[in-house]
Design a protein around this motif. Structure first.
Motif, PDB file in Angstrom:
ATOM      1  N   GLY A  85       0.779  -1.234   0.000  1.00 29.07           N
ATOM      2  CA  GLY A  85       0.000   0.000   0.000  1.00 29.07           C
ATOM      3  C   GLY A  85       0.808   1.281   0.000  1.00 29.07           C
ATOM      4  N   ARG A  88      -0.226   3.541  -2.995  1.00 27.53           N
ATOM      5  CA  ARG A  88      -1.587   4.030  -2.736  1.00 27.53           C
ATOM      6  C   ARG A  88      -1.565   5.160  -1.694  1.00 27.53           C
ATOM      7  NH1 ARG A  88      -6.485   1.356  -3.486  1.00 27.53           N
ATOM      8  NH2 ARG A  88      -5.287  -0.454  -4.128  1.00 27.53           N
ATOM      9  N   ALA A  92      -2.529   9.111  -2.164  1.00 24.03           N
ATOM     10  CA  ALA A  92      -3.577   9.691  -1.314  1.00 24.03           C
ATOM     11  C   ALA A  92      -3.082  10.963  -0.625  1.00 24.03           C
ATOM     12  CB  ALA A  92      -4.042   8.671  -0.275  1.00 24.03           C
ATOM     13  N   TRP A 121      -2.501   2.299 -11.839  1.00 26.22           N
ATOM     14  CA  TRP A 121      -3.409   3.445 -11.893  1.00 26.22           C
ATOM     15  C   TRP A 121      -4.850   3.015 -12.139  1.00 26.22           C
ATOM     16  CZ3 TRP A 121      -1.650   7.268  -9.469  1.00 26.22           C
ATOM     17  CH2 TRP A 121      -0.277   7.518  -9.451  1.00 26.22           C
ATOM     18  N   LYS A 123      -6.214   0.190 -11.191  1.00 22.47           N
ATOM     19  CA  LYS A 123      -6.708  -0.394  -9.938  1.00 22.47           C
ATOM     20  C   LYS A 123      -7.091   0.693  -8.931  1.00 22.47           C
ATOM     21  CE  LYS A 123      -4.598  -4.942  -9.935  1.00 22.47           C
ATOM     22  NZ  LYS A 123      -3.649  -5.846  -9.296  1.00 22.47           N
ATOM     23  N   LEU A 124      -6.420   1.835  -8.998  1.00 22.71           N
ATOM     24  CA  LEU A 124      -6.750   2.944  -8.104  1.00 22.71           C
ATOM     25  C   LEU A 124      -7.952   3.749  -8.597  1.00 22.71           C
ATOM     26  CD1 LEU A 124      -3.370   4.480  -6.879  1.00 22.71           C
ATOM     27  CD2 LEU A 124      -4.891   2.891  -5.706  1.00 22.71           C
ATOM     28  N   TRP A 126      -8.152   5.453 -11.600  1.00 21.76           N
ATOM     29  CA  TRP A 126      -7.827   6.564 -12.482  1.00 21.76           C
ATOM     30  C   TRP A 126      -8.360   6.252 -13.877  1.00 21.76           C
ATOM     31  CZ3 TRP A 126      -4.479  10.960 -11.515  1.00 21.76           C
ATOM     32  CH2 TRP A 126      -4.181  11.112 -10.156  1.00 21.76           C
TER      33      TRP A 126
END
Length: 139
Positions: A85, A88, A92, A121, A123-124, A126
């Motif tokens: 993480g 991520r 954030a 990206w 998976k996040l 975007w």
């Protein structure tokens, strides 16, 4: 134990080492110490770094804005730090700083054949923008 903090110009040698060993990352003259120093000075408090207690760099995210849109550059996580993480959290923290500055949208660029980066990206959450074409020119 991981520590997150603002990236500083004093971190340059260590972060450049990480960047130069990150698959899919393209480096250029714009990544010299002086250029990164200028970027960090212009965008104080936006770029983030993650490090271990012993000072080893786990990840970086350069972030800034033009007053209207935010931009992320050189989001990189060391191989041994992936899957926990770090990327991520760095993203954030950057987005939080942009929101504080009143910036409501952020962009980033990924080298087209960087499958690992593109997957990260996506998976996040975007949005891939295939309707935008990037042009560049030396000044």
């Amino acid at each position: 134990m991981l520590n997150y903090r603002e990236m500083l110009v004093e971190d340059y040698d260590a972060v450049y080492q990480l960047w130069s060993h990150t698959t899919g990352m393209a480096l250029s003259d714009a990544d010299s110490r002086i250029e990164i120093s200028r970027y960090l000075e212009r965008n104080q408090g936006f770029s983030q770094l993650c490090e271990y207690e012993d000072g080893r760099i786990a990840g970086t995210a350069m972030c800034g804005h033009d007053g209207r849109r935010g931009y992320l550059y050189h989001v990189a996580v060391s191989g041994e730090s992936r899957g926990f993480g770090v990327g991520r959290e760095l993203v954030a923290r950057c987005l939080k700083q942009l929101r504080k500055a009143g910036i409501t949208k952020c962009h980033l660029m990924v080298i087209g054949d960087n499958k690992l980066g593109r997957t990260f990206w996506e998976k996040l959450g975007w949005q891939y923008r295939d309707s935008i074409v990037l042009y560049s020119h030396d000044t």
